[in-house]
Design an enzyme around this catalytic site. Structure first.
Site, short mmCIF file in Angstrom:
data_model
loop_
_atom_site.label_atom_id
_atom_site.label_comp_id
_atom_site.label_asym_id
_atom_site.label_seq_id
_atom_site.Cartn_x
_atom_site.Cartn_y
_atom_site.Cartn_z
N CYS A 155 1.28 -17.12 50.49
CA CYS A 155 1.97 -17.64 51.67
C CYS A 155 3.11 -18.57 51.22
CB CYS A 155 1.02 -18.37 52.61
SG CYS A 155 0.57 -20.03 52.10
N SER B 96 -1.82 -19.97 48.21
CA SER B 96 -0.62 -20.71 48.62
C SER B 96 0.44 -20.62 47.54
CB SER B 96 -0.96 -22.19 48.85
OG SER B 96 -1.15 -22.86 47.61
N ASP B 97 1.71 -20.69 47.97
CA ASP B 97 2.75 -20.98 47.00
C ASP B 97 2.43 -22.36 46.44
OD1 ASP B 97 4.98 -20.93 45.43
OD2 ASP B 97 6.39 -20.57 47.06
N TRP B 98 2.92 -22.63 45.24
CA TRP B 98 2.57 -23.87 44.56
C TRP B 98 3.14 -25.07 45.33
CZ3 TRP B 98 0.55 -19.87 42.85
CH2 TRP B 98 -0.26 -19.82 41.72
N ALA C 11 2.52 -25.55 48.63
CA ALA C 11 2.81 -25.17 50.02
C ALA C 11 1.80 -25.72 51.02
CB ALA C 11 2.86 -23.65 50.15
#
Length: 749
Positions: free
Chosen positions: A194, A227-229, A231
């Protein structure tokens, strides 16, 4: 596959929460007998960091093959080649102990200024989805998980951790979610990542509609949402929405919040258990896949993968222009005295900056490769532009111009430097440096046989280049083997077959999102709606420098015998190589609905394929068109629909080089929207089943409508039916209106 929780059937709430977060920057937690796994970048090469960990490409990483980034790989228009590159990436990930490779990026190139466009495939969702699915199949075929990203509507870098992408439902479905849906349905990625941004005000990591209703409920995704890092803003809200794994490690803070929320009754314990089961399943699957697929040694892969990188790079090169001189095209070059000009000839720009930055196993230098193919002829290098602050720019340029004048041909490398485009920030313009354009003009003035080679991650303005340069090769970013690939195309060892995956506009102001890019006050308005890329330029009949799908060849191809059947439908066309040498042709199929009842672009890509043919050879190419690629998102019903009637099917070599046309009749299945008090008279009158009943119920006023005059009738079409209570002078009561709506909805099929 082994039951992920078979080894730990009694995980505590604390252990379940721990499974949902990273143990470090790149690893997940090991809990009980559930192993830790390694996730790492990137889409065009494995970035396995050996020292300090970061997500910006600052820290060092283990050597790995740097394949062409997506900006170039997309220009191959070749899913089979992309799948082979994916398989190579998967093998290297295995060799470097990586379980999940963070890619591919299938976000739409909405605006050429996006700093991360080098990592995305195209402005078109079909091309992005097909190539993205091929990449995933290749990687996962080696027992390594993919992470489809960045989900969703992540189309700029400015304020990306906070800004809201404000976009209507139809545009979301038809443009920005379409590629993700294709990859999920066709390739089943192990994970989906995401994005950082908000979508219509809701963070992607906390967006139940996106992560649960659409991704899992509609598309059937059964993997892990990571998650994106950085996010995740609120871990509890994210878990409730459908996020499974927060990365990187939060040092235990997120885990504690989850446990506290469950204990307090603010978070359903089943959401935590479900997320833990998914992460555990991913970990077990990754370890079992690694064991089953055997061992890979990075040293043994290096040479073969470099050759594959060179093949992919050569196929990605687009021949934009190739004028005639003395009756013959400038390209391909014959061995001759060459002036090779520009810093990129010695220090190639081969990849983008940021999290996907790869430490290549080797790097082909264009100048060396040109010299190797130029026989015993001299290929003299001239910087042309200052390479340090102590150089006199006029003198450096004069030396290059003099060298070009004395040579038999000049090869001029132009493009963007690494600090002009990168992850983390967007570009302010799309212009090449003025010093490069001045150098081009000066070189062409003395050397009519000048070839420009372009290196860039995002689209650059090329009207001046196209005006002056007799021949142009667009390499985008070609990876570590790009030097050899460019030399192969320059000298004709490879016949260019690359095609542009995005439009090159005449100027930035012509771009669809020009007035709505980047975000302002935390919001990005997607005001151009579905008219993105070539859809916009075609709808507005704007001139472009080079259209979507454009690319020339050293040979020539002819199309004939177009057939389109309604079963599918399926397109068949005969392709003949009528030129002097073997080559590959990319055949593009566009569809239009001239009498569409909704706002649609003049045409859109609905299929593509390619053939490699010897000179004089001809074969039939069959390209299926999926019914879903004819569909539109019906706002009122919230469903996909296909308009019935005649569609124009056009086959050609670009979005503006359409050579054959046919008509196919398609049975429609437009979903029925329920009429409500807010439905207009026009909407009801447009329904063949409902219109007669409306006239019958409204009585004399409706029967006399034709006598009102055309203009007045058209005016009334926009009136919501609920207003008839006031406009009918009491003849239509609220109760009668409700009875009418019930009858209107009942009479429709």
């Amino acid at each position: 596959m082994t039951d992920p929780l078979a080894h730990a059937p009694t995980l505590t709430l604390t252990q379940q929460a721990a499974l949902g977060s990273g143990a470090s920057f790149w690893t997940t937690e090991a809990v009980g007998h559930i192993p830790s796994i390694v996730l790492t970048d990137g889409p065009h090469g494995v970035r396995r960091q050996s020292g300090a960990s970061d997500h910006l490409g600052v820290g060092g990483s283990e050597p790995a093959t740097c394949f062409p980034p997506a900006v170039a790989l997309s220009q191959t228009w070749d899913p089979d080649l992309v799948e082979r590159v994916g398989a190579a990436l998967g093998a290297e990930a295995r060799a470097l102990g990586v379980h999940v490779l963070l890619g591919p990026g299938v976000n739409i190139k909405r605006d050429p200024r996006c700093g991360r466009n080098f990592e995305y495939f195209s402005e078109d969702p079909l091309l992005s989805g097909v190539l993205g699915a091929a990449w995933v199949r290749g990687v996962q075929g080696r027992g390594v998980g993919a992470s489809l990203k960045h989900f969703a509507v992540n189309n700029s870098e400015h304020d990306r951790m906070r800004a809201s992408s404000d976009v209507d439902a139809r545009t979301l479905r038809e443009i920005y979610l379409r590629a993700f849906e294709h990859v999920v349905r066709e390739a089943a990625p192990w994970t989906v990542m995401c994005s950082n941004n908000r979508i219509n005000g809701v963070y992607a990591s906390e967006n139940t509609w996106l992560l649960t209703d659409v991704l899992r409920g509609e598309w059937g995704f059964d993997g892990v949402v990571v998650s994106d890092w950085g996010a995740v803003r609120d871990r509890v809200a994210a878990v409730a929405a459908g996020l499974d794994l927060e990365m990187p490690s939060s040092g235990g803070f997120g885990d504690a919040e989850v446990v506290a929320a469950v204990t307090a009754g603010a978070l359903d314990a089943r959401a935590v258990t479900t997320a833990a089961e998914r992460v555990a399943g991913l970990a077990v699957r990754a370890y079992e896949s690694h064991s089953a697929a055997g061992h890979f040694d990075i040293g043994e892969l290096t040479e073969a993968h470099h050759r594959l990188a060179c093949e992919a790079a050569a196929q990605a090169v687009v021949l934009l222009k190739n004028d005639l001189r003395d009756g013959e095209p400038i390209l391909p070059l014959a061995p001759s005295r060459l002036a090779v000009i520009g810093p990129f000839a010695e220090e190639p720009r081969h990849q983008g900056g940021g999290s996907s930055h790869v430490n290549p196993t080797r790097l082909d230098i264009p100048l060396d490769e040109i010299r190797a193919r130029n026989g015993d002829q001299a290929a003299t290098h001239f910087p042309g532009l200052p390479t340090d602050s102590g150089q006199d720019s006029e003198q450096v340029r004069a030396e290059a111009v003099r060298g070009a004048a004395e040579a038999e041909a000049a090869v001029l490398f132009l493009g963007l430097t690494a600090d002009e485009e990168s992850e983390g920030y967007d570009r302010e313009h799309i212009d090449l440096p003025q010093a490069q354009l001045a150098l081009l003009r000066a070189v062409v003035e003395v050397q009519p046989r000048t070839v420009v080679v372009l290196s860039h991650g995002g689209v650059v303005r090329l009207d001046e280049v196209a005006k002056h340069a007799p021949a142009i090769l667009d390499g985008a970013l070609l990876g570590q083997a790009g030097g050899g690939a460019v030399a192969d195309v320059l000298f004709g060892a490879v016949n260019p077959s690359g095609r542009l995956a995005e439009t090159v506009p005449v100027r930035l102001q012509d771009c669809p999102a020009f007035l709505n890019f980047p975000s302002e006050n935390g919001h990005t308005v997607y005001g151009e709606r579905v008219f993105v890329g070539y859809r916009w330029y075609d709808a507005r009949a704007l001139e472009v420098t080079f259209p979507f799908g454009h690319g020339l060849s050293y040979t020539a191809f002819a199309f004939s015998d177009l057939e389109v059947d309604s079963d599918g439908p399926t397109v068949r066309v005969v392709v003949a190589n009528v030129g002097p040498r073997a080559g590959r042709e990319v055949v593009q199929v566009y569809v239009s609905k001239p009498d569409s009842q909704i706002s649609r672009p003049p045409r859109w890509l609905a299929g593509f394929g390619s053939l490699s043919l010897e000179s004089g050879e001809r074969r039939t190419l069959e390209i299926p068109i999926r019914r879903t690629d004819l569909a539109f998102w019906e706002i009122r019903s919230g469903q996909w629909g296909v308009e019935p009637g005649d569609y124009t099917v056009s086959v050609g070599a670009s979005s503006r080089d359409l050579r054959l046309h046919a008509t196919v009749t398609v049975e429609g299945d437009v979903p029925r929207a329920v009429f409500t008090r807010e439905s207009t008279l026009g909407e009801i009158l447009a329904d063949p089943a409902a219109a007669p009943l409306l006239f019958e119920t409204l009585g004399t006023a409706a029967q006399d409508a034709p006598a009102m005059g055309t203009d007045l009738l058209r005016m009334l079409e926009s009136v919501p039916i609920e207003r008839m209570v006031a406009l009918s002078g009491g003849k239509v009561t609220p109760e009668r209106l409700d009875d009418l709506l019930a009858a209107l909805n009942a009479v429709r099929p």
